[in-house]
Enzyme design. Structure first.
Site, PDB file in Angstrom:
ATOM      1  N   ASP A 229      48.730  34.578  52.837  1.00  0.00           N
ATOM      2  CA  ASP A 229      47.482  34.733  52.079  1.00  0.00           C
ATOM      3  C   ASP A 229      46.314  34.036  52.780  1.00  0.00           C
ATOM      4  OD1 ASP A 229      45.950  35.663  49.946  1.00  0.00           O
ATOM      5  OD2 ASP A 229      47.394  35.014  48.441  1.00  0.00           O
ATOM      6  N   ASP A 299      42.879  41.819  45.325  1.00  0.00           N
ATOM      7  CA  ASP A 299      44.094  42.191  44.596  1.00  0.00           C
ATOM      8  C   ASP A 299      43.946  43.507  43.822  1.00  0.00           C
ATOM      9  OD1 ASP A 299      45.107  39.848  45.531  1.00  0.00           O
ATOM     10  OD2 ASP A 299      45.425  38.926  43.567  1.00  0.00           O
TER      11      ASP A 299
END
Ligand SMILES: *[C@@H]1O[C@H](CO)[C@@H](O)[C@H](O)[C@H]1NC(C)=O
Ligand SMILES: *[C@@H]1O[C@H](CO)[C@@H](O)[C@H](O)[C@H]1NC(C)=O
Ligand SMILES: *[C@@H]1O[C@H](CO)[C@@H](O)[C@H](O)[C@H]1NC(C)=O
Ligand SMILES: *[C@@H]1O[C@H](CO)[C@@H](O)[C@H](O)[C@H]1NC(C)=O
Ligand SMILES: *[C@@H]1O[C@H](CO)[C@@H](O)[C@H](O)[C@H]1NC(C)=O
Length: 483
Positions: A229, A299
């Protein structure tokens, strides 16, 4: 929890009544950023915090302040907004250039990831249940292979003497190696999560500066897949402007990921490497030199607007998709939210036709038979997992003179079997949709047998053109062969 706030001025505004009717995002969930189409409010006691132009996240409110959100924009950040004298040239000169393992990651991953189902609320039981359900629900037979844990698996502090990340014993009483061993014993591969910053998005240890140690630890535990991430990046590791020479492979962002690629290579264990970089730093131009797949946006959300926006983004970068090289449209939302069954079919079909990784993101026990039929459709998965043709389907003009809109509806692609056409109805009513065979690349004119990939049945023989009524937000998936 230390949260790095991007040097760009933090524009905060009180959302107030405007968003009062919108459901709050989850704790640590995304709540804003470029391209974000989901909700922007956080649960009580949590604040939408601007981590960078691409990502705002619900974090615990430590100040007792008001709810804030980053403004969202559909345009790229301007490269001239901040002038930073970076040491990019020096770092780029010594950064590792080793590529990802080509023993793995040729085809887009098929599997499950814990985040959309459970967020931070994960443990060994839930992960192993997903693995067992791969078998009991027929997902294993369809090709689903990766069982992946997302954020929140470790303790917040590294081991004081070894410096290693420590699995949270209350969530994973047998450690991560214990879970990996059981996942392997069931015949699957196992994935974990870390971050190319000082902390993960939920505030657990990140791997920036600890790449060698963390890669060695993951290898020792038997990890096969790493999702990496992009939260909590120190200011000197961000990119305020286009890197010298204009090659984003030499950007600070890319180098943070390159360091992990090299560290994984040093372990001798082949890892599948998923760059969770939110479409940052022109990743589609260099991602395949560093990993196997890369996120194209913030996302996903269980919404039609997310599906259409990620398609609109992805069609601009189809050249990046081939073997070992996959634009990642993010985890699946089938089973979550209020997508209609037509929208769920389009969600799956779009991830298939663009050869995105497909990582299921729900409690698999909640999927009904219609949803499982979509997710295990053998003909669509055969297109996605084709071992001899790695390129995706691409938009085409269905009739001569027709223009291709920014959200295209007609796509043609080739598999080892032949030619396929996918038709997405973006209209809010059922619509008759027509294409001429001569407009489909590679087909030419004549008579063709049209076959429905969803049902596995031939629809008949047609000359010149084919017309079908596609339900609102549904996708027709067709295989076409000369009659
Ligand atoms: C490490 O890199 C070398 C050189 O590219 C390659 O031959 C080897 O397969 C890689 N090993 C792993 C485990 O990625
Ligand atoms: C995981 O959570 C579930 C649901 O809360 C619980 O039933 C189960 O015992 C937990 N497992 C572990 C290993 O903590
Ligand atoms: C950022 O600063 C750290 C600590 O001084 C240093 O190790 C690192 O190389 C710097 N990164 C870049 C891209 O300059
Ligand atoms: C499964 O759920 C979808 C909605 O997500 C619904 O349209 C469909 O009819 C359901 N199928 C069955 C067999 O209940
Ligand atoms: C949507 O369907 C309506 C009714 O058939 C039609 O008039 C309209 O042109 C369609 N719009 C698009 C974008 O296909």
């Amino acid at each position: 929890m230390a949260v790095y706030v991007h040097s760009r001025p933090l524009v905060a505004y009180v959302l107030g009544a405007l968003l009062a009717s919108v459901a709050a995002q989850s704790e640590y969930g995304q709540c804003g950023g470029i391209g974000w189409t989901g909700g922007t409010t956080c649960p009580a006691g949590w604040v939408c915090t601007d981590l960078n132009p691409y990502y705002s996240q619900c974090l615990q409110d430590t100040s007792g302040g008001t709810t804030t959100a980053a403004p969202t924009s559909t345009s790229a950040p301007t490269s001239t907004s901040t002038s930073v004298t970076s040491t990019l040239t020096g770092i780029a000169a010594s950064a590792p250039t080793i590529g990802p393992s080509h023993d793995v990651g040729k085809l887009p991953a098929l599997g499950w990831n814990s985040w959309n189902a459970y967020g931070c609320n994960i443990n060994e039981t839930k992960v192993l249940n997903a693995a067992s359900q791969f078998i009991s629900l027929g997902l294993a037979d369809a090709g689903y292979e990766y069982v992946n844990i997302d954020d929140c698996w470790p303790l917040t502090a590294r081991d004081a003497s070894t410096g290693r990340i420590v699995p949270d014993p209350s969530k994973f009483p047998n450690g991560i190696s214990g879970v990996a061993e059981k996942v392997h014993a069931l015949g699957f591969k196992f994935g974990i999560y870390s971050d190319a910053g000082t902390a993960t998005c939920a505030g657990f240890p990140g791997s920036l500066g600890n790449e060698e140690l963390d890669a060695a630890t993951f290898a020792e535990w038997g990890v096969d897949y790493l999702k990496y991430d992009n939260c909590n990046v120190p200011g000197n590791w961000t990119d305020a402007s286009t890197p010298p020479g204009g090659d984003w492979y030499n950007s600070n962002s890319a180098i943070r990921y390159r360091q992990m690629t090299a560290a994984m290579n040093d372990t001798g264990r082949p890892f599948q490497f998923s760059l969770c970089i939110w479409g940052n730093a022109n990743v589609w131009d260099w991602g395949a030199r560093v990993g196997h797949s890369w996120r194209m946006s913030g996302d996903s959300s269980a919404s039609w607007s997310y599906i259409t926006s990620i398609i609109t983004t992805n069609v601009q970068h189809l050249d990046s998709i081939d073997f070992y090289s996959h634009n990642d449209m993010d985890m699946m939302e089938i089973g979550n939210g209020a997508l209609t069954i037509q929208e769920q079919r389009t969600h799956f079909a779009a991830w298939v036709l663009f050869k995105s990784p497909i990582l299921l993101g729900t409690d698999l026990a909640l999927l009904n038979s219609t949803q499982l039929d979509i997710l295990t459709n053998a003909e669509l998965l055969a297109f996605h997992q084709d071992a001899t043709i790695g390129t995706p389907a691409a938009p085409f003009a269905p009739t001569t003179g027709a223009t291709i809109p920014s959200l295209p509806e007609f796509y043609a692609g080739t598999s080892s079997k032949g030619t396929h056409v996918f038709i997405i109805n973006t209209n809010s009513t059922a619509t008759a949709m027509t294409f001429d065979f001569a407009n489909v690349p590679g087909l030419g004119s004549g008579s063709f047998v049209v076959h429905d990939m969803w049902t596995g049945k031939d629809l008949g023989t047609f000359k010149t053109s084919y017309s079908t009524t596609v339900d609102t937000h549904d996708t027709a998936a067709l295989y076409i062969e000369p009659a």
